[in-house]
Scaffold this active site. Structure first.
Site, PDB file in Angstrom:
ATOM      1  N   CYS A  64      -1.490   4.723  18.100  1.00 19.88           N
ATOM      2  CA  CYS A  64      -0.270   4.919  17.320  1.00 19.88           C
ATOM      3  C   CYS A  64      -0.507   5.931  16.204  1.00 19.88           C
ATOM      4  O   CYS A  64       0.337   6.793  15.940  1.00 19.88           O
ATOM      5  CB  CYS A  64       0.207   3.583  16.743  1.00 19.88           C
ATOM      6  SG  CYS A  64       1.768   3.689  15.846  1.00 19.88           S
ATOM      7  N   CYS A  87       1.737  -4.861  16.130  1.00 17.67           N
ATOM      8  CA  CYS A  87       3.163  -5.002  15.832  1.00 17.67           C
ATOM      9  C   CYS A  87       3.982  -5.464  17.023  1.00 17.67           C
ATOM     10  O   CYS A  87       4.980  -6.169  16.860  1.00 17.67           O
ATOM     11  CB  CYS A  87       3.718  -3.701  15.266  1.00 17.67           C
ATOM     12  SG  CYS A  87       3.712  -2.302  16.409  1.00 17.67           S
ATOM     13  N   ASP A 147       0.819  -1.213   0.000  1.00 18.74           N
ATOM     14  CA  ASP A 147       0.000   0.000   0.000  1.00 18.74           C
ATOM     15  C   ASP A 147       0.854   1.265   0.000  1.00 18.74           C
ATOM     16  O   ASP A 147       0.685   2.147  -0.843  1.00 18.74           O
ATOM     17  CB  ASP A 147      -0.944  -0.005   1.201  1.00 18.74           C
ATOM     18  CG  ASP A 147      -1.889  -1.196   1.194  1.00 18.74           C
ATOM     19  OD1 ASP A 147      -2.286  -1.624   0.093  1.00 18.74           O
ATOM     20  OD2 ASP A 147      -2.213  -1.701   2.280  1.00 18.74           O
TER      21      ASP A 147
END
Length: 371
Positions: free
Chosen positions: A101, A213, A13
């Site tokens: 985030c 993550c 992306d």
């Protein structure tokens, strides 16, 4: 020609977004945010902070012939995201670390750094769109004193509804949107992959990661045991009448709507209704009791920057992959609203975001509060 910093994860992306901006003649610089230092066994190669993903972003930038840098945001990420994640779980909420985030790192910190370095815009590979209206369509923006039209920035859902990420971006305001670009918001995921493959981008066929993550595999319990063992205090599991029907192993290990793993036998399926921090108790009840028509939200912001003066009807979305459904929002006090749904909603979860839409346009949102 604009000077654009593009945040690159190494995935398809952001890689295509960089290529499209470069082809349009802009002065593009790729950057990767190094957020989390996981060991090789714990950090999967498909996650955004892995060495493999960083090298993927570097290869794409080399292929495009644009500069590439890695910014170290580990300290800020730990303070703003990981500590938030642990604190919310320890307080009986179910947090959304990716949203935090976005708020604190990918937009607030990166926009500030881009401005300091002389960039005009920051671009990302998010599936969302920005529209600029020259004639204000509501009372949140008035014409300038000299009669000139004023730009009003709208945040919209992506064309690809399945990949749409606007829910995760509701906190963006006018100043943010004026300096952001989402180049792939007009494309479907299939089109993005096809366009990347046609350009021979190294990341064209890279699989997506669905994990948080810093929690590879999605199991956050080990992180809690390592960093907040004090939050995992055993306590009672109570039914809606207050009777103890079992014992739990720590409130952060449970979430609203959970059925499996409760270890109780009551003669009928029981679900987590609430986490009672004051009593260190998990409250359970039948599935029918999970459905509610109202909630309160806090820390509410609106994309327009203006607080609504009266109740308004909208479509409201209570989790990332839920449908947006009809609701009425009533402002209560600054940053707090009450929401009433047209139809009962299942497993409304404190700590998750609720986002308000007018069709495809994001109006704003906030955090679902505890009753």
């Amino acid at each position: 020609m604009a000077k654009i910093m593009i945040a690159m994860s190494g995935g398809v992306d952001s890689s295509l977004a960089a290529a499209l901006l470069h082809e349009a003649g802009h002065d593009v610089t790729g950057v990767t945010l190094h957020l989390w230092e996981g060991d090789d066994d714990r950090l999967a190669e498909s996650l955004c902070c892995s060495q493999e993903m960083t090298e993927s972003a570097r290869r794409v930038c080399a292929q495009l012939g644009i500069p590439y840098y890695v910014f170290n945001y580990q300290r800020e990420f730990r303070r703003s995201v990981i500590e938030y994640f642990l604190r919310e779980y320890a307080s009986g909420f179910t947090p959304n670390p990716c949203l935090e985030c976005n708020r604190e790192i990918k937009f607030r910190a990166l926009l500030a750094r881009a401005r300091a370095l002389g960039f005009d815009y920051v671009a990302t590979g998010h599936y969302a769109r920005i529209r600029v209206d020259k004639t204000p369509a509501d009372h949140s923006a008035s014409p300038s004193p000299n009669g000139a039209q004023r730009a009003v920035y709208r945040l919209l859902r992506a064309v690809d509804e399945e990949k749409d990420q606007s829910y995760m971006l509701y906190m963006l305001g006018q100043d943010d949107l004026a300096r952001l670009m989402f180049p792939i918001g007009e494309y479907t995921k299939a089109e993005v992959r096809a366009l990347a493959a046609a350009r021979g981008l190294a990341s064209a066929n890279r699989p997506e990661s669905q994990d948080i993550c810093f929690v590879p595999g999605g199991d956050y319990r080990n992180l809690l045991r390592e960093e907040r063992p004090d939050a995992l205090r055993p306590g009672p599991i109570l039914d809606l009448e207050g009777r103890e029907v079992g014992r739990h192993q720590g409130l952060p290990l449970y979430t609203i709507g959970q059925r499996r793993g409760l270890g109780i036998a009551t003669g009928q399926p029981m679900y987590v209704m609430a986490l009672d921090v004051a009593r260190n108790a998990v409250i359970v009840g039948p599935e029918s009791a999970l459905r509610r028509t109202t909630l309160r939200a806090e820390r509410v912001t609106f994309v327009s920057g203006s607080w609504p003066e009266a109740p308004f009807d909208c479509l409201a979305q209570i989790r990332a992959h839920a449908d947006a459904v009809p609701a009425r929002v009533t402002p209560v006090e600054p940053e707090r609203v009450e929401v009433r749904f047209e139809h009962p909603q299942r497993a409304i979860t404190p700590g998750q975001a609720i986002v308000f839409y007018d069709g495809a346009v994001v109006l704003g949102g906030g955090r679902i509060a505890r009753d």
